[in-house]
Design a protein around this motif. Structure first.
Motif, PDB file in Angstrom:
ATOM      1  N   ILE A 195      40.991  74.405  96.167  1.00  0.00           N
ATOM      2  CA  ILE A 195      39.754  73.907  95.565  1.00  0.00           C
ATOM      3  C   ILE A 195      39.968  72.977  94.376  1.00  0.00           C
ATOM      4  O   ILE A 195      39.025  72.323  93.941  1.00  0.00           O
ATOM      5  CB  ILE A 195      38.842  75.086  95.136  1.00  0.00           C
ATOM      6  CG1 ILE A 195      39.649  76.147  94.379  1.00  0.00           C
ATOM      7  CG2 ILE A 195      38.170  75.708  96.346  1.00  0.00           C
ATOM      8  CD1 ILE A 195      38.801  77.280  93.828  1.00  0.00           C
ATOM      9  N   ILE A 231      41.137  72.265 101.618  1.00  0.00           N
ATOM     10  CA  ILE A 231      40.318  73.459 101.843  1.00  0.00           C
ATOM     11  C   ILE A 231      38.843  73.058 101.868  1.00  0.00           C
ATOM     12  O   ILE A 231      38.447  72.084 101.220  1.00  0.00           O
ATOM     13  CB  ILE A 231      40.573  74.473 100.697  1.00  0.00           C
ATOM     14  CG1 ILE A 231      40.064  75.872 101.037  1.00  0.00           C
ATOM     15  CG2 ILE A 231      39.927  74.014  99.393  1.00  0.00           C
ATOM     16  CD1 ILE A 231      40.505  76.932 100.010  1.00  0.00           C
ATOM     17  N   TRP A 302      41.462  73.927 106.086  1.00  0.00           N
ATOM     18  CA  TRP A 302      41.337  75.392 106.107  1.00  0.00           C
ATOM     19  C   TRP A 302      39.980  75.768 105.526  1.00  0.00           C
ATOM     20  O   TRP A 302      39.576  75.279 104.489  1.00  0.00           O
ATOM     21  CB  TRP A 302      42.505  76.087 105.437  1.00  0.00           C
ATOM     22  CG  TRP A 302      42.999  75.608 104.094  1.00  0.00           C
ATOM     23  CD1 TRP A 302      43.273  74.330 103.712  1.00  0.00           C
ATOM     24  CD2 TRP A 302      43.301  76.424 102.952  1.00  0.00           C
ATOM     25  NE1 TRP A 302      43.731  74.299 102.416  1.00  0.00           N
ATOM     26  CE2 TRP A 302      43.759  75.571 101.927  1.00  0.00           C
ATOM     27  CE3 TRP A 302      43.251  77.795 102.706  1.00  0.00           C
ATOM     28  CZ2 TRP A 302      44.156  76.035 100.669  1.00  0.00           C
ATOM     29  CZ3 TRP A 302      43.653  78.260 101.448  1.00  0.00           C
ATOM     30  CH2 TRP A 302      44.094  77.384 100.450  1.00  0.00           C
ATOM     31  N   MET A 305      36.241  81.326 102.103  1.00  0.00           N
ATOM     32  CA  MET A 305      35.059  81.959 101.500  1.00  0.00           C
ATOM     33  C   MET A 305      33.919  82.137 102.500  1.00  0.00           C
ATOM     34  O   MET A 305      32.750  82.165 102.149  1.00  0.00           O
ATOM     35  CB  MET A 305      34.561  81.115 100.311  1.00  0.00           C
ATOM     36  CG  MET A 305      35.586  80.905  99.221  1.00  0.00           C
ATOM     37  SD  MET A 305      35.980  82.406  98.326  1.00  0.00           S
ATOM     38  CE  MET A 305      34.614  82.483  97.170  1.00  0.00           C
ATOM     39  N   ARG A 401      39.460  81.801 107.113  1.00  0.00           N
ATOM     40  CA  ARG A 401      39.762  83.116 106.573  1.00  0.00           C
ATOM     41  C   ARG A 401      38.959  84.176 107.328  1.00  0.00           C
ATOM     42  O   ARG A 401      39.528  85.069 107.922  1.00  0.00           O
ATOM     43  CB  ARG A 401      39.479  83.186 105.070  1.00  0.00           C
ATOM     44  CG  ARG A 401      40.067  84.449 104.472  1.00  0.00           C
ATOM     45  CD  ARG A 401      40.025  84.456 102.972  1.00  0.00           C
ATOM     46  NE  ARG A 401      38.670  84.594 102.471  1.00  0.00           N
ATOM     47  CZ  ARG A 401      38.362  84.679 101.179  1.00  0.00           C
ATOM     48  NH1 ARG A 401      39.309  84.592 100.265  1.00  0.00           N
ATOM     49  NH2 ARG A 401      37.110  84.809 100.793  1.00  0.00           N
ATOM     50  N   ASP A 417      44.281  86.986 101.371  1.00  0.00           N
ATOM     51  CA  ASP A 417      44.917  87.154 100.060  1.00  0.00           C
ATOM     52  C   ASP A 417      45.816  88.378  99.998  1.00  0.00           C
ATOM     53  O   ASP A 417      45.471  89.386  99.379  1.00  0.00           O
ATOM     54  CB  ASP A 417      43.843  87.268  98.976  1.00  0.00           C
ATOM     55  CG  ASP A 417      43.013  85.998  98.890  1.00  0.00           C
ATOM     56  OD1 ASP A 417      43.417  84.982  99.468  1.00  0.00           O
ATOM     57  OD2 ASP A 417      41.947  86.038  98.243  1.00  0.00           O
ATOM     58  N   PHE A 450      50.477  86.019  98.166  1.00  0.00           N
ATOM     59  CA  PHE A 450      49.464  85.239  97.427  1.00  0.00           C
ATOM     60  C   PHE A 450      49.320  85.769  96.002  1.00  0.00           C
ATOM     61  O   PHE A 450      49.596  85.076  95.039  1.00  0.00           O
ATOM     62  CB  PHE A 450      48.136  85.320  98.193  1.00  0.00           C
ATOM     63  CG  PHE A 450      46.985  84.649  97.516  1.00  0.00           C
ATOM     64  CD1 PHE A 450      46.926  83.257  97.447  1.00  0.00           C
ATOM     65  CD2 PHE A 450      45.941  85.387  96.956  1.00  0.00           C
ATOM     66  CE1 PHE A 450      45.844  82.624  96.822  1.00  0.00           C
ATOM     67  CE2 PHE A 450      44.861  84.765  96.338  1.00  0.00           C
ATOM     68  CZ  PHE A 450      44.812  83.380  96.274  1.00  0.00           C
ATOM     69  N   HIS A 475      52.056  80.164 100.191  1.00  0.00           N
ATOM     70  CA  HIS A 475      50.842  79.970  99.380  1.00  0.00           C
ATOM     71  C   HIS A 475      50.762  81.038  98.299  1.00  0.00           C
ATOM     72  O   HIS A 475      51.197  82.169  98.506  1.00  0.00           O
ATOM     73  CB  HIS A 475      49.611  80.051 100.288  1.00  0.00           C
ATOM     74  CG  HIS A 475      48.297  79.868  99.581  1.00  0.00           C
ATOM     75  ND1 HIS A 475      48.026  78.811  98.735  1.00  0.00           N
ATOM     76  CD2 HIS A 475      47.137  80.606  99.607  1.00  0.00           C
ATOM     77  CE1 HIS A 475      46.780  78.915  98.270  1.00  0.00           C
ATOM     78  NE2 HIS A 475      46.223  79.986  98.785  1.00  0.00           N
TER      79      HIS A 475
END
Ligand code: MIG
Length: 662
Positions: A195, A231, A302, A305, A401, A417, A450, A475
Motif C-alpha cells: 500500500i 496491491i 494482489w 483486505m 487473500r 499474515d 510476515f 514478504h
C-alpha cells in the motif's frame, strides 16, 4: 460418482459450473439431524481437506469454520483463516468427498467433540451438498475439481522468485531492492508494491511525491527483467474529489446500510466504502479500474483486505465512544474492566458490522453476513474477467487473500499474515496439498514469515521449501527486521537456494500445468500415493510433488538434517553450492538425511524422470530445452513434459506435452 442434494433455497455461489441433477436425500453413512450432518469415523480414518486452515494435513481432532477472517495470529487455537474451503475427503474403507456449497458459515467438527464423530453444521438451512465417491483419493479430487472447473493459470514469469515488503515506500527504495538482487546475482523476477505506493492508501492512485515518474520505474524494472506487482485493497477511500470514490458514489456501486446509505467503514485510508463486488455492474466497474495500471505495463496484482477486513464501522465507532464515556466515571472492576477492554479490541471485523450492510447479488438484496465468504472471491473474479477483456492475449498474475471455492478459477491465494516462526513454515508445508484439493494450485506463504523478526536460518530453510511452491515470495511487515536475501551474511547460501528454483522450473511449470489442465493436485500427501502403507499415511511433513519426486523440508531451528520416511526406494538429488549432486538410493523405511543449511534435497522415485535446467537469474534466462534428465531404475518411464509460451491464454495439453525419454 457424484450426488447433489439441495436443501432449502440456497444462494448461488457459482462454485460449481455444471450441476448434476439433484437427488433426494437418503441416509447412508451420513445422518442428517437438525441441519447437522453426522457420521462416525473409524479408528484409522483420515480426513483431508478444508484448504487454507490451521493444523495438520489430517484435519481430524479439531473444529474448523469456513468464515473468511482477517486474523494475523495463525495459532493452533483458531478455527478459520482467510479462506472458506468447504471440501473434505474421508479416507476410510471407502473414499468419499464432501462439498458444502454455501456462501455462509459452515462448522466442521472433525473428531473434536468426539474423536469418533464428524459433524458438519451449515449455519443456515439453505445450501447444496455434494457427495463424491470414487475408488481412490486422487479420483475423488479430480471428480470434485471437474465439478468446480479449471484452476487459475498465471503467466510463466510468476513462477520466478519475488521480493516484497510492506514498507517499500519510495521508487528509490524499490530501485535499491532491485539493485540488491541484481548486483549480487541473486535471481529475481518480481518486486511487490504494498500500500506504500498509493497516495494515502487510495486504490488506483500513485503517490507522486514518493513514486514520481512511476512509468519510468516500471520501465527500469522491466529492463532488469523485474515485474512490479502492486496491491489493490478491497475498500475505497471516502474522499470528495477522489474520482474512484465519486464514481462509485454516483453509480451506486458501494454496499449500502439498512437505510440505503453508503456503508462507511474504516480501513487503511480511514473512512472508506466497499464496492459491491458481488454485483456484476459494480464489481465490473471496480475491476476496470485496474486498467489504469495495466496501461502502464503492470501485469500482476494482489488483492488484499477482501474478507472484507473492517477496522471499524462509523456506527460501531460511535457506539464505542459513547460507551467509553459511560465507563469513564465508573470504578472499573473485574467485570467492567474486561468488558471495557474487549469492547475496543472487538471493534474490528465484528459480526455486528457484517450484519449491517447489503449486497445486490444476482438481482436480489442480501445482508452481507449471508454472503460473507463471497467478497474476496468476487473481487478477484471481477478483476480476472476484466483482464480477459483488457488483456485478451496475455495472462495476468492475480492472487487474493480472502477466497472461497470458485475463486480458484480466477486467481491464486497467498497464505496471509503468518509470522516468522518455525511452526509456520511447517504450516505452509501442510497447507499446500489441502489447498490443491480445493482447486487452489497457485499458492505460497510469505517466505521468511510476515510478522515478527525473521532469522537467517529460518529464512534459508523457508526459501528451501519455497523453491517448490508455485508462488515463491519473500514478504514481511514494516517495522520488523528486513529480510531481503542480500542483507544476510550467508547471502551465498540464499543465492544457491533461490537458484534451485530456476533449475527446477521446467519440471515445476510442467507439473503445475498438467495439474491445472487435468484437474489434479500438484502437491499430494504421501497417503494419496501410498495408501496401503500405514506409515506413509501418517506422514505430515513430507509431500509428493508431481509425478517424480518427494520433498522433506527441514522446519526446525538448528537442525542439520532430518529423518525422512521412504515409502519406496528413492534417490537423493542434492542441490549444494550451485551444483547438483546425485547421491545414493535410500531403501524403503526411515533414514536420517543430512541437510545442512543451504542444501536443497529432493527424493526421486524409481523409474521416474526429473528434468532440470541450467538455471538463470530470472525466468527469461532459463533454457527450457537444455535439460538434464535425472533418473534411476531399470524401467524408466517416459516423462510427459508440458511446455507452452507461458504467456498466451490458449492451453492445450495435446500440443503442449512432449515425451522425454532416456
Ligand atoms: O492489515 O497492506 O496480508 O500482506 O503487507 C494489513 C499491508 C494489510 C495485510 C496483508 C499484508 C500486507 C498488509 N495488509
Amino acid at each position: 460418482m457424484i450426488r447433489r442434494y439441495v436443501f432449502g433455497s440456497p444462494i448461488e455461489t457459482d462454485a460449481v459450473l455444471c450441476k448434476p441433477e439433484a437427488a433426494v436425500w437418503q441416509e447412508g453413512r451420513l445422518l442428517l439431524r437438525d441441519n447437522v450432518f453426522c457420521c462416525g469415523l473409524k479408528e484409522d480414518e483420515i480426513v483431508y481437506g478444508l484448504g487454507q486452515n490451521v493444523r495438520g494435513i489430517n484435519k481430524r481432532g479439531w473444529i474448523y469454520e469456513s468464515n473468511c477472517t482477517d486474523d494475523p495470529q495463525h495459532t493452533e487455537c483458531k478455527t478459520s483463516l482467510y479462506g472458506a474451503h468447504n471440501f473434505l475427503i474421508l479416507d476410510g474403507e471407502k473414499k468419499c468427498g464432501i462439498f458444502v456449497d454455501t456462501p455462509a458459515k459452515v462448522t466442521f467438527d472433525i473428531g473434536y467433540t468426539d474423536y469418533e464423530q464428524m459433524r458438519i453444521a451449515p449455519a443456515t438451512p439453505d445450501f447444496e451438498f455434494y457427495l463424491i465417491e470414487e475408488e481412490s483419493l486422487d479420483g475423488v479430487v479430480s471428480t470434485f475439481r471437474k465439478l468446480i472447473g479449471r484452476s487459475f493459470i498465471p503467466p510463466l514469469w510468476a513462477f520466478g522468485y519475488g521480493q516484497s515488503r510492506w514498507g517499500y515506500d519510495s521508487a528509490e527504495g524499490v530501485r535499491q531492492v532491485a539493485a540488491g538482487y541484481r548486483d549480487k546475482h541473486l535471481p529475481i523476477d518480481s518486486i511487490y508494491l504494498d500500500i506504500d505506493y498509493m497516495e494515502r492508501y487510495k486504490d488506483f492512485t500513485i503517490n507522486e511525491d514518493t513514486f514520481p515518474d512511476f512509468d519510468r520505474l516500471i520501465g527500469q524494472m522491466k529492463e532488469q527483467g523485474i515485474h512490479l506487482v502492486p496491491i489493490i485493497d478491497g475498500g475505497v477511500k471516502k474522499e470528495d474529489g477522489y474520482d474512484v470514490y465519486e464514481e462509485g458514489k454516483a453509480g451506486g456501486y458501494f454496499c449500502k446500510d439498512a437505510d440505503g446509505e453508503d456503508f462507511v467503514i474504516g480501513v487503511w485510508p480511514g473512512k472508506s466504502c466497499l464496492p459491491d463486488m458481488l454485483n456484476e455492474e459494480a464489481g465490473s466497474w471496480f475491476a476496470h479500474k485496474y486498467k489504469i495500471l495495466l496501461d502502464k505495463g503492470i501485469d500482476g496484482f494482489w488483492n488484499d483486505m477482501n474478507e472484507p477486513a473492517i477496522f471499524y464501522s462509523e456506527k460501531g465507532l460511535r457506539e464505542v465512544f459513547e460507551k467509553i464515556d459511560e465507563y469513564r466515571t465508573q470504578n472499573l472492576d473485574v467485570d467492567t474492566f474486561f468488558a471495557f477492554q474487549n469492547m475496543v479490541a472487538d471493534i474490528s471485523s465484528s459480526p455486528k458490522d457484517y450484519g449491517a450492510f447489503y449486497h445486490n447479488y444476482k438481482g436480489k438484496r442480501y445482508c452481507h453476513k449471508e454472503v460473507h465468504n463471497l467478497f474476496g472471491y468476487y473481487m478477484t473474479r471481477r478483476a480476472s474477467e476484466a483482464f480477459e477483456e483488457l488483456s485478451p492475449k496475455k495472462r495476468i498474475l492475480l492472487f487474493s487473500r480472502a477466497s472461497c471455492i470458485g475463486m480458484h478459477r480466477y486467481g491464486g491465494v497467498w497464505q496471509g499474515d503468518n509470522s516468522s516462526w518455525w511452526s509456520h513454515l511447517l504450516m505452509n508445508i501442510r497447507m499446500m496439498p489441502s489447498l490443491n484439493m480445493c482447486g487452489f494450485l497457485y499458492t505460497g506463504a510469505d517466505l521468511g514469515g510476515f510478522g515478527d523478526n525473521t532469522t537467517e536460518d529460518l529464512l534459508i530453510r523457508w526459501l528451501s521449501f519455497g523453491v517448490f511452491t508455485p508462488l515463491m515470495r519473500n514478504h514481511s511487515i514494516r517495522g520488523t527486521r528486513m529480510q531481503e536475501a542480500y542483507r544476510f551474511r550467508s547471502m551465498h547460501l540464499m543465492r544457491d537456494v533461490i537458484g534451485v528454483r530456476y533449475k527446477l522450473l521446467p519440471y515445476l511449470y510442467s507439473e503445475y500445468m498438467k495439474a491445472a489442465l487435468r484437474d489434479e493436485m500438484m502437491f499430494r500427501p504421501l497417503g494419496f500415493v501410498y495408501g496401503k502403507d500405514k506409515l506413509a499415511r501418517r506422514v505430515e511433513d513430507q509431500l509428493m510433488l508431481g509425478t517424480s519426486i518427494m520433498i522433506a523440508p527441514v522446519y526446525e531451528q538448528n537442525a542439520e538434517g532430518r529423518t525422512v520416511y521412504f515409502p519406496e526406494p528413492m534417490k537423493l538429488i542434492r542441490f549444494h553450492g550451485g551444483e547438483i549432486q546425485e547421491e545414493g538410493v535410500y531403501p524403503k523405511g526411515f533414514a536420517y538425511v543430512e541437510m545442512p543449511l543451504g542444501d536443497v534435497c529432493v527424493f526421486l522415485k524409481e523409474n521416474r524422470i526429473l528434468p532440470l535446467s541450467k538455471g538463470g537469474e530470472n525466468v527469461e534466462e532459463v533454457d527450457f530445452e537444455d535439460l538434464t534428465l535425472y533418473c534411476f531404475g531399470e524401467k524408466v518411464q517416459p516423462y510427459e513434459y508440458y511446455r507452452d509460451d507461458g504467456e498466451s491464454r490458449v492451453y492445450d495439453l495435446k500440443s503442449g506435452i512432449r515425451i522425454l525419454t532416456v
